[in-house]
Design an enzyme around this catalytic site. Structure first.
Site, short mmCIF file in Angstrom:
data_model
loop_
_atom_site.label_atom_id
_atom_site.label_comp_id
_atom_site.label_asym_id
_atom_site.label_seq_id
_atom_site.Cartn_x
_atom_site.Cartn_y
_atom_site.Cartn_z
N ASP A 95 10.59 -8.46 -9.38
CA ASP A 95 11.00 -9.65 -8.78
C ASP A 95 10.53 -9.88 -7.47
O ASP A 95 10.28 -11.35 -7.05
CB ASP A 95 12.55 -9.62 -8.66
N ARG A 105 4.12 2.31 -4.99
CA ARG A 105 4.62 3.11 -5.53
C ARG A 105 6.14 3.39 -5.39
O ARG A 105 6.61 3.35 -4.05
CB ARG A 105 4.05 4.65 -5.07
#
Length: 237
Positions: free
Chosen positions: A67, A53
């Protein structure tokens, strides 16, 4: 269960516990990207799904976590279809979204070792938006209908506050709102989840169609366990 301690050691302990999934929290826990990364690495060998989250629906923040290798993403405080569409766009490369392209530097692409990463990155993502306010409930039908939203997670604590029952996620009004939301989301064919530490509530929500339920947290287990231990040995003092 929640992993809210910010500890890779704790995350690995929880990953081996036999639960279906873990949620590493960056909204209400002392986590940032550099503490989440070692937790992802620690739990990677275990047969458990891991969701992260993020603290805010910010495309720059979302890009950084993607990423780093996050594939199951939860985004808090979604209150409209436009909010949901913006989250989905943040997870997609152009022309389908606004995610910045830096895969050559990214753990997600194994630093360029996944040759078709740019073309296939969104296929492995799970995007969950969190509905946790009266406004979010009012917009729920439209939020669920957004293409690219894979699931909706209901936040009882903030819902309780928004509905006028701060600190009472078990209040009948809050429970009724959650039950209605679960049936709405499930009825639209999307996955729905909820936080429910009380076992009767958890089982009630599962019975209504909730497919991913948080039933504990590492920090809560440690807090209650240490208190129980102290009470057991110090009660006669």
């Amino acid at each position: 269960m929640w992993v809210a301690s910010g500890s890779a050691y704790n995350a690995e302990i929880c990953a081996g516990g036999g639960l279906d999934w873990l949620l590493i929290d960056c909204e209400h826990a002392p986590n940032v990207l550099t503490t989440v990364l070692p937790q992802l690495q620690a739990v990677a060998p275990y047969p458990v799904e891991v969701m992260v989250r993020v603290p805010v629906a910010d495309p720059v923040v979302i890009k950084q976590f993607l990423d780093a290798g996050v594939t199951n993403l939860m985004v808090p405080m979604i209150e409209s279809a436009d909010d949901a569409r913006a989250v989905v766009a943040a997870t997609r490369y152009p022309p389908h979204g606004v995610r910045g392209v830096g895969a050559a530097f990214a753990r997600a692409s194994r630093w360029g070792r996944v040759p078709d990463y740019l073309a296939t990155a969104d296929q492995g993502l799970c995007v969950v938006v969190q509905v946790e306010s009266r406004a979010g409930l009012d917009a729920l039908d439209d939020v669920v209908a957004v293409d690219g939203v894979d699931g909706v997670f209901l936040g009882p604590a903030d819902l309780a506050a928004s509905l006028g029952h701060l600190g009472r996620p078990d209040h009948p009004d809050v429970v009724a709102a959650i039950e209605k939301a679960i049936t709405t989301v499930a009825g639209r064919g999307k996955a729905v989840g909820v936080n429910a530490f009380a076992e009767p509530l958890a089982r009630r929500y599962l019975g209504l169609g909730a497919r991913f339920v948080l039933v504990g947290a590492d920090v809560v287990l440690l807090a209650r366990g240490s208190e129980e231990l102290a009470a057991r040995y110090l009660k006669d003092r």
